[in-house]
Design an enzyme around this catalytic site. Structure first.
Site, short mmCIF file in Angstrom:
data_model
loop_
_atom_site.label_atom_id
_atom_site.label_comp_id
_atom_site.label_asym_id
_atom_site.label_seq_id
_atom_site.Cartn_x
_atom_site.Cartn_y
_atom_site.Cartn_z
CE LYS A 180 0.78 1.24 4.31
NZ LYS A 180 1.14 2.50 4.93
CB VAL A 229 12.77 5.36 6.16
CG1 VAL A 229 12.87 4.35 5.04
CG2 VAL A 229 14.05 5.41 6.96
CD GLU A 258 9.00 1.61 6.13
OE1 GLU A 258 7.81 1.85 6.37
OE2 GLU A 258 9.70 0.89 6.83
N1 LIG Z 1 4.68 6.43 11.76
C1 LIG Z 1 3.54 5.78 11.62
O1 LIG Z 1 2.46 6.36 11.69
C2 LIG Z 1 3.55 4.30 11.38
C3 LIG Z 1 2.33 3.61 11.47
C4 LIG Z 1 2.32 2.24 11.23
C5 LIG Z 1 3.50 1.59 10.89
N2 LIG Z 1 4.67 2.29 10.82
C6 LIG Z 1 5.87 1.53 10.47
O2 LIG Z 1 6.74 1.53 11.59
C7 LIG Z 1 8.10 1.49 11.15
C8 LIG Z 1 8.86 2.60 11.85
O3 LIG Z 1 8.30 3.81 11.38
P1 LIG Z 1 8.47 5.17 12.17
O4 LIG Z 1 7.45 6.08 11.60
O5 LIG Z 1 8.49 4.97 13.63
O6 LIG Z 1 9.93 5.58 11.64
P2 LIG Z 1 10.85 6.72 12.21
O7 LIG Z 1 11.77 7.08 11.13
O8 LIG Z 1 10.00 7.77 12.87
O9 LIG Z 1 11.64 5.99 13.39
C9 LIG Z 1 12.51 4.92 13.20
C10 LIG Z 1 13.44 4.86 14.41
O10 LIG Z 1 14.24 3.68 14.30
C11 LIG Z 1 15.53 4.02 14.80
N3 LIG Z 1 16.48 3.03 14.32
C12 LIG Z 1 17.01 2.88 13.09
N4 LIG Z 1 17.84 1.82 13.08
C13 LIG Z 1 17.80 1.29 14.33
C14 LIG Z 1 18.44 0.18 14.93
N5 LIG Z 1 19.28 -0.61 14.26
N6 LIG Z 1 18.19 -0.06 16.23
C15 LIG Z 1 17.35 0.73 16.94
N7 LIG Z 1 16.72 1.79 16.42
C16 LIG Z 1 16.95 2.06 15.13
C17 LIG Z 1 15.76 5.43 14.30
O11 LIG Z 1 16.78 6.08 15.05
C18 LIG Z 1 14.37 6.06 14.51
O12 LIG Z 1 14.25 6.65 15.78
C19 LIG Z 1 8.05 1.66 9.64
O13 LIG Z 1 8.24 0.42 9.02
C20 LIG Z 1 6.65 2.17 9.35
O14 LIG Z 1 6.14 1.74 8.12
C21 LIG Z 1 4.71 3.62 11.05
#
Ligand SMILES: NC(=O)c1ccc[n+]([C@@H]2O[C@H](COP(=O)([O-])OP(=O)(O)OC[C@H]3O[C@@H](n4cnc5c(N)ncnc54)[C@H](O)[C@@H]3O)[C@@H](O)[C@H]2O)c1
Length: 331
Positions: free
Chosen positions: A188, A276, A278
Protein backbone atom coordinates in the site's frame (compact mmCIF):
# COMPACT_ATOMS: atom_id res chain seq x y z
CA UNK A 1 3.81 -7.19 31.73
CA UNK A 2 7.24 -5.86 30.65
CA UNK A 3 7.70 -5.17 26.92
CA UNK A 4 10.73 -3.85 25.03
CA UNK A 5 10.38 -1.67 21.94
CA UNK A 6 13.19 -1.75 19.38
CA UNK A 7 13.18 1.62 17.55
CA UNK A 8 11.89 4.70 19.36
CA UNK A 9 10.72 6.72 16.36
CA UNK A 10 7.23 8.01 15.57
CA UNK A 11 5.53 4.61 15.76
CA UNK A 12 7.65 2.76 18.32
CA UNK A 13 7.32 5.51 20.93
CA UNK A 14 3.59 5.85 20.22
CA UNK A 15 3.02 2.11 20.69
CA UNK A 16 5.05 2.22 23.90
CA UNK A 17 2.56 4.85 25.09
CA UNK A 18 -0.34 2.55 24.15
CA UNK A 19 1.24 -0.27 26.18
CA UNK A 20 1.80 2.05 29.14
CA UNK A 21 -1.82 3.23 28.86
CA UNK A 22 -2.82 -0.45 28.99
CA UNK A 23 -0.93 -0.97 32.26
CA UNK A 24 2.30 -2.51 30.90
CA UNK A 25 5.86 -1.44 31.55
CA UNK A 26 8.00 -0.52 28.53
CA UNK A 27 11.63 0.13 27.72
CA UNK A 28 12.38 1.71 24.32
CA UNK A 29 15.71 1.12 22.59
CA UNK A 30 17.04 3.44 19.90
CA UNK A 31 20.47 4.16 18.43
CA UNK A 32 19.67 7.88 18.37
CA UNK A 33 20.75 9.32 21.73
CA UNK A 34 18.95 12.61 21.16
CA UNK A 35 15.63 10.80 20.73
CA UNK A 36 16.30 8.58 23.76
CA UNK A 37 17.02 11.66 25.92
CA UNK A 38 13.76 13.25 24.78
CA UNK A 39 11.75 10.14 25.68
CA UNK A 40 13.38 10.06 29.13
CA UNK A 41 12.34 13.70 29.58
CA UNK A 42 8.72 12.75 28.80
CA UNK A 43 8.64 14.18 25.26
CA UNK A 44 7.71 12.25 22.11
CA UNK A 45 10.87 12.45 19.93
CA UNK A 46 8.98 13.11 16.69
CA UNK A 47 5.84 14.99 17.70
CA UNK A 48 7.19 16.94 20.69
CA UNK A 49 4.06 15.98 22.62
CA UNK A 50 4.10 14.94 26.28
CA UNK A 51 4.39 11.18 26.89
CA UNK A 52 3.99 9.36 30.18
CA UNK A 53 6.06 6.76 32.06
CA UNK A 54 8.05 5.46 29.05
CA UNK A 55 11.75 4.80 29.66
CA UNK A 56 14.35 4.64 26.89
CA UNK A 57 17.94 3.48 26.47
CA UNK A 58 20.70 3.25 23.88
CA UNK A 59 21.74 -0.14 25.31
CA UNK A 60 20.44 -3.13 23.36
CA UNK A 61 21.72 -5.48 26.06
CA UNK A 62 19.67 -3.68 28.73
CA UNK A 63 16.63 -3.85 26.43
CA UNK A 64 16.93 -7.61 25.90
CA UNK A 65 17.41 -8.15 29.65
CA UNK A 66 14.28 -6.07 30.33
CA UNK A 67 11.84 -8.34 28.44
CA UNK A 68 11.61 -11.29 26.07
CA UNK A 69 8.67 -9.59 24.25
CA UNK A 70 10.13 -7.31 21.59
CA UNK A 71 8.13 -4.83 19.48
CA UNK A 72 10.13 -4.38 16.27
CA UNK A 73 9.61 -0.75 15.18
CA UNK A 74 12.69 0.07 13.10
CA UNK A 75 12.05 0.78 9.40
CA UNK A 76 12.35 -2.39 7.30
CA UNK A 77 15.51 -1.02 5.69
CA UNK A 78 17.34 -1.41 9.03
CA UNK A 79 15.50 -4.55 10.16
CA UNK A 80 18.04 -7.21 9.08
CA UNK A 81 20.94 -5.45 10.81
CA UNK A 82 18.85 -4.79 13.89
CA UNK A 83 17.80 -8.46 14.16
CA UNK A 84 21.35 -9.65 13.65
CA UNK A 85 22.40 -7.41 16.58
CA UNK A 86 19.56 -8.83 18.70
CA UNK A 87 20.57 -12.40 17.87
CA UNK A 88 24.17 -11.81 18.96
CA UNK A 89 23.03 -10.65 22.42
CA UNK A 90 20.13 -13.12 22.86
CA UNK A 91 20.24 -15.59 25.75
CA UNK A 92 16.63 -16.89 25.75
CA UNK A 93 13.64 -17.24 23.42
CA UNK A 94 12.24 -13.89 22.29
CA UNK A 95 8.67 -13.15 21.16
CA UNK A 96 8.59 -10.71 18.24
CA UNK A 97 5.79 -8.26 17.48
CA UNK A 98 6.69 -6.57 14.21
CA UNK A 99 5.03 -3.23 13.43
CA UNK A 100 7.28 -2.25 10.53
CA UNK A 101 5.92 -2.33 6.97
CA UNK A 102 7.94 -3.39 3.97
CA UNK A 103 9.38 -6.05 1.70
CA UNK A 104 13.12 -6.33 1.21
CA UNK A 105 14.03 -5.50 -2.41
CA UNK A 106 16.21 -8.15 -4.17
CA UNK A 107 15.40 -10.96 -1.69
CA UNK A 108 11.63 -10.09 -1.77
CA UNK A 109 11.46 -11.23 1.84
CA UNK A 110 8.83 -10.18 4.36
CA UNK A 111 9.88 -9.21 7.89
CA UNK A 112 8.81 -12.62 9.26
CA UNK A 113 11.22 -14.24 6.79
CA UNK A 114 14.02 -11.84 7.72
CA UNK A 115 13.40 -12.77 11.38
CA UNK A 116 13.78 -16.47 10.48
CA UNK A 117 17.02 -15.67 8.59
CA UNK A 118 18.61 -13.66 11.38
CA UNK A 119 17.30 -15.15 14.65
CA UNK A 120 18.62 -18.60 15.62
CA UNK A 121 15.88 -21.19 16.18
CA UNK A 122 16.72 -21.49 19.88
CA UNK A 123 15.96 -17.75 20.38
CA UNK A 124 12.78 -17.56 18.26
CA UNK A 125 9.72 -18.00 20.47
CA UNK A 126 6.92 -16.67 18.26
CA UNK A 127 6.26 -13.94 15.70
CA UNK A 128 3.29 -11.71 14.90
CA UNK A 129 2.76 -8.61 12.81
CA UNK A 130 0.57 -5.77 14.10
CA UNK A 131 -0.58 -3.70 11.15
CA UNK A 132 -3.46 -1.72 9.63
CA UNK A 133 -4.62 1.87 9.11
CA UNK A 134 -2.71 3.91 11.66
CA UNK A 135 -1.08 7.29 11.72
CA UNK A 136 1.08 7.61 14.83
CA UNK A 137 0.01 11.28 14.87
CA UNK A 138 -3.54 10.16 15.72
CA UNK A 139 -2.77 7.22 17.99
CA UNK A 140 -0.58 9.41 20.24
CA UNK A 141 -3.65 11.64 20.68
CA UNK A 142 -5.67 8.52 21.60
CA UNK A 143 -7.87 8.84 18.51
CA UNK A 144 -9.85 5.69 17.69
CA UNK A 145 -7.83 3.17 15.67
CA UNK A 146 -8.44 -0.45 14.60
CA UNK A 147 -5.61 -2.82 13.64
CA UNK A 148 -4.96 -6.51 12.96
CA UNK A 149 -2.51 -8.85 14.69
CA UNK A 150 -1.54 -11.72 12.39
CA UNK A 151 0.51 -14.78 13.21
CA UNK A 152 0.97 -18.39 12.17
CA UNK A 153 0.74 -19.09 15.92
CA UNK A 154 -2.85 -18.31 16.91
CA UNK A 155 -2.18 -17.98 20.66
CA UNK A 156 0.44 -15.36 19.96
CA UNK A 157 -1.89 -13.33 17.69
CA UNK A 158 -4.33 -13.39 20.63
CA UNK A 159 -1.58 -12.34 23.06
CA UNK A 160 -0.80 -9.31 20.88
CA UNK A 161 -4.53 -8.57 20.57
CA UNK A 162 -4.86 -8.45 24.36
CA UNK A 163 -1.67 -6.46 24.92
CA UNK A 164 -2.68 -3.60 22.62
CA UNK A 165 -6.51 -3.49 22.78
CA UNK A 166 -8.16 -1.11 25.20
CA UNK A 167 -11.64 0.18 25.94
CA UNK A 168 -11.08 3.75 24.82
CA UNK A 169 -9.23 4.06 21.52
CA UNK A 170 -7.59 0.89 20.22
CA UNK A 171 -9.23 -2.33 18.98
CA UNK A 172 -7.24 -5.25 17.58
CA UNK A 173 -8.56 -8.08 15.40
CA UNK A 174 -6.59 -11.29 14.81
CA UNK A 175 -5.77 -13.01 11.54
CA UNK A 176 -4.04 -16.25 10.56
CA UNK A 177 -2.99 -14.81 7.19
CA UNK A 178 0.48 -13.59 8.09
CA UNK A 179 1.57 -13.30 4.46
CA UNK A 180 -1.51 -11.34 3.36
CA UNK A 181 -1.20 -8.89 6.26
CA UNK A 182 2.53 -8.34 5.81
CA UNK A 183 2.29 -7.89 2.05
CA UNK A 184 -0.75 -5.56 2.16
CA UNK A 185 0.98 -3.25 4.62
CA UNK A 186 4.08 -3.09 2.44
CA UNK A 187 2.57 -2.63 -1.01
CA UNK A 188 0.00 0.00 0.00
CA UNK A 189 3.00 2.33 0.52
CA UNK A 190 3.75 2.04 -3.20
CA UNK A 191 0.21 3.09 -4.13
CA UNK A 192 0.36 5.90 -1.54
CA UNK A 193 3.37 7.41 -3.31
CA UNK A 194 1.48 7.28 -6.61
CA UNK A 195 -1.48 9.00 -4.95
CA UNK A 196 0.83 11.80 -3.83
CA UNK A 197 2.41 12.08 -7.28
CA UNK A 198 -1.03 12.40 -8.90
CA UNK A 199 -2.18 15.01 -6.39
CA UNK A 200 1.06 17.00 -6.76
CA UNK A 201 0.64 16.91 -10.51
CA UNK A 202 -2.80 18.45 -10.16
CA UNK A 203 -5.16 15.50 -10.60
CA UNK A 204 -8.29 15.45 -8.43
CA UNK A 205 -10.45 13.22 -6.30
CA UNK A 206 -11.87 11.28 -9.29
CA UNK A 207 -8.37 10.14 -10.12
CA UNK A 208 -7.61 9.27 -6.50
CA UNK A 209 -10.75 7.13 -6.19
CA UNK A 210 -9.77 5.30 -9.38
CA UNK A 211 -6.23 4.83 -8.07
CA UNK A 212 -7.37 3.37 -4.75
CA UNK A 213 -9.80 1.01 -6.52
CA UNK A 214 -7.38 -0.19 -9.19
CA UNK A 215 -4.49 -0.04 -6.69
CA UNK A 216 -6.13 -2.51 -4.33
CA UNK A 217 -6.33 -4.98 -7.22
CA UNK A 218 -2.56 -4.69 -7.66
CA UNK A 219 -2.18 -5.38 -3.92
CA UNK A 220 -4.44 -8.45 -4.34
CA UNK A 221 -2.20 -9.73 -7.15
CA UNK A 222 0.96 -9.30 -5.09
CA UNK A 223 -0.65 -10.90 -2.01
CA UNK A 224 -1.71 -13.91 -4.14
CA UNK A 225 1.65 -14.21 -5.87
CA UNK A 226 3.39 -14.27 -2.48
CA UNK A 227 1.06 -16.94 -1.08
CA UNK A 228 -1.40 -14.84 0.96
CA UNK A 229 -5.23 -14.90 0.87
CA UNK A 230 -6.86 -12.51 -1.61
CA UNK A 231 -9.61 -11.53 0.84
CA UNK A 232 -7.06 -10.21 3.33
CA UNK A 233 -6.33 -7.38 0.89
CA UNK A 234 -9.94 -6.21 1.31
CA UNK A 235 -9.55 -5.89 5.10
CA UNK A 236 -7.87 -3.46 7.49
CA UNK A 237 -4.33 -4.36 6.46
CA UNK A 238 -5.01 -3.83 2.73
CA UNK A 239 -7.76 -1.50 1.63
CA UNK A 240 -8.02 0.00 5.14
CA UNK A 241 -4.38 0.96 5.24
CA UNK A 242 -4.45 2.06 1.60
CA UNK A 243 -7.32 4.50 2.21
CA UNK A 244 -5.60 6.09 5.20
CA UNK A 245 -2.22 6.39 3.49
CA UNK A 246 -3.35 7.39 0.02
CA UNK A 247 -5.34 10.40 1.11
CA UNK A 248 -3.52 11.96 4.03
CA UNK A 249 -0.85 14.56 4.53
CA UNK A 250 0.29 12.58 7.58
CA UNK A 251 1.70 9.92 5.26
CA UNK A 252 5.37 10.37 4.44
CA UNK A 253 4.86 8.25 1.33
CA UNK A 254 2.00 10.45 0.12
CA UNK A 255 4.04 13.58 0.89
CA UNK A 256 7.11 12.32 -0.95
CA UNK A 257 4.90 11.57 -3.97
CA UNK A 258 3.30 15.02 -3.70
CA UNK A 259 6.69 16.70 -4.12
CA UNK A 260 7.67 14.41 -6.99
CA UNK A 261 4.37 15.27 -8.71
CA UNK A 262 5.14 18.96 -8.24
CA UNK A 263 8.35 18.46 -10.21
CA UNK A 264 10.95 18.26 -7.44
CA UNK A 265 13.65 15.73 -8.46
CA UNK A 266 13.22 12.30 -6.83
CA UNK A 267 16.76 12.26 -5.35
CA UNK A 268 16.14 15.62 -3.70
CA UNK A 269 12.79 14.53 -2.27
CA UNK A 270 14.26 11.38 -0.75
CA UNK A 271 17.34 13.18 0.58
CA UNK A 272 15.20 15.86 2.23
CA UNK A 273 12.75 13.45 3.86
CA UNK A 274 13.41 13.37 7.62
CA UNK A 275 11.96 9.88 7.75
CA UNK A 276 12.43 6.77 5.60
CA UNK A 277 10.12 6.69 2.56
CA UNK A 278 9.37 2.98 2.53
CA UNK A 279 7.08 3.15 -0.51
CA UNK A 280 10.11 3.61 -2.76
CA UNK A 281 11.51 0.26 -1.60
CA UNK A 282 8.01 -1.26 -1.94
CA UNK A 283 7.83 -0.08 -5.58
CA UNK A 284 11.25 -1.63 -6.22
CA UNK A 285 10.24 -4.92 -4.56
CA UNK A 286 6.90 -5.07 -6.42
CA UNK A 287 8.63 -4.38 -9.74
CA UNK A 288 11.08 -7.24 -9.00
CA UNK A 289 8.06 -9.42 -8.26
CA UNK A 290 6.44 -8.46 -11.60
CA UNK A 291 9.50 -9.77 -13.37
CA UNK A 292 9.89 -12.89 -11.21
CA UNK A 293 6.23 -13.98 -11.10
CA UNK A 294 5.02 -12.50 -14.41
CA UNK A 295 2.18 -10.59 -12.74
CA UNK A 296 0.71 -7.41 -14.19
CA UNK A 297 1.00 -4.29 -12.00
CA UNK A 298 0.47 -1.37 -14.42
CA UNK A 299 0.31 1.41 -11.79
CA UNK A 300 3.35 0.21 -9.86
CA UNK A 301 5.32 -0.35 -13.07
CA UNK A 302 4.88 3.23 -14.29
CA UNK A 303 5.61 4.49 -10.77
CA UNK A 304 8.88 2.55 -10.95
CA UNK A 305 9.80 4.31 -14.17
CA UNK A 306 8.92 7.75 -12.72
CA UNK A 307 11.11 7.11 -9.67
CA UNK A 308 14.02 5.11 -11.05
CA UNK A 309 14.10 6.04 -14.78
CA UNK A 310 13.06 9.73 -14.72
CA UNK A 311 9.86 9.09 -16.72
CA UNK A 312 7.93 12.42 -16.69
CA UNK A 313 4.65 12.17 -14.73
CA UNK A 314 2.74 13.44 -17.79
CA UNK A 315 4.08 10.53 -19.87
CA UNK A 316 3.30 8.06 -17.07
CA UNK A 317 -0.34 9.16 -17.10
CA UNK A 318 -0.47 8.83 -20.89
CA UNK A 319 0.95 5.31 -20.60
CA UNK A 320 -1.82 4.30 -18.17
CA UNK A 321 -4.61 5.93 -20.20
CA UNK A 322 -3.51 4.37 -23.48
CA UNK A 323 -3.38 0.78 -22.23
CA UNK A 324 -5.66 -1.54 -24.16
CA UNK A 325 -9.33 -0.77 -23.37
CA UNK A 326 -11.06 -3.67 -21.61
CA UNK A 327 -13.84 -4.77 -19.26
CA UNK A 328 -13.50 -4.05 -15.55
CA UNK A 329 -12.51 -7.20 -13.67
CA UNK A 330 -11.87 -7.58 -9.97
CA UNK A 331 -9.01 -10.06 -10.30
N1 LIG B 1 4.68 6.43 11.76
C1 LIG B 1 3.54 5.78 11.62
O1 LIG B 1 2.46 6.36 11.69
C2 LIG B 1 3.55 4.30 11.38
C3 LIG B 1 2.33 3.61 11.47
C4 LIG B 1 2.32 2.24 11.23
C5 LIG B 1 3.50 1.59 10.89
N2 LIG B 1 4.67 2.29 10.82
C6 LIG B 1 5.87 1.53 10.47
O2 LIG B 1 6.74 1.53 11.59
C7 LIG B 1 8.10 1.49 11.15
C8 LIG B 1 8.86 2.60 11.85
O3 LIG B 1 8.30 3.81 11.38
P1 LIG B 1 8.47 5.17 12.17
O4 LIG B 1 7.45 6.08 11.60
O5 LIG B 1 8.49 4.97 13.63
O6 LIG B 1 9.93 5.58 11.64
P2 LIG B 1 10.85 6.72 12.21
O7 LIG B 1 11.77 7.08 11.13
O8 LIG B 1 10.00 7.77 12.87
O9 LIG B 1 11.64 5.99 13.39
C9 LIG B 1 12.51 4.92 13.20
C10 LIG B 1 13.44 4.86 14.41
O10 LIG B 1 14.24 3.68 14.30
C11 LIG B 1 15.53 4.02 14.80
N3 LIG B 1 16.48 3.03 14.32
C12 LIG B 1 17.01 2.88 13.09
N4 LIG B 1 17.84 1.82 13.08
C13 LIG B 1 17.80 1.29 14.33
C14 LIG B 1 18.44 0.18 14.93
N5 LIG B 1 19.28 -0.61 14.26
N6 LIG B 1 18.19 -0.06 16.23
C15 LIG B 1 17.35 0.73 16.94
N7 LIG B 1 16.72 1.79 16.42
C16 LIG B 1 16.95 2.06 15.13
C17 LIG B 1 15.76 5.43 14.30
O11 LIG B 1 16.78 6.08 15.05
C18 LIG B 1 14.37 6.06 14.51
O12 LIG B 1 14.25 6.65 15.78
C19 LIG B 1 8.05 1.66 9.64
O13 LIG B 1 8.24 0.42 9.02
C20 LIG B 1 6.65 2.17 9.35
O14 LIG B 1 6.14 1.74 8.12
C21 LIG B 1 4.71 3.62 11.05
Amino acid sequence: MKISVIGGGSWGTTLAQVLEDNGHETLVYDINKEGVDKINKGIHPFFDLPIEKIKATTSLEETLNFSDHLVLAVPTKFMRQSLSDINKLSFRKNYFINVSKGIEPNTLKRVSEIVKDEISKEFLGAYAVLTGPSHAEEVILRKLTVLTAASETSWFAQTVQKLFSNRTYLRIYTSDDLIGCEVGGAIKNAIAIVSGIMTGFGLGENARAALITRGILEIVRVVSAMGGKKETAFGLTGIGDLIVTASSNNSRNFNAGLKIGQGIPVDQVLAESRMVVEGVRAIQAAKDLCIKEGIELPIIEVAYDVIFNQLPVKDAITLLLTRELKAETLE
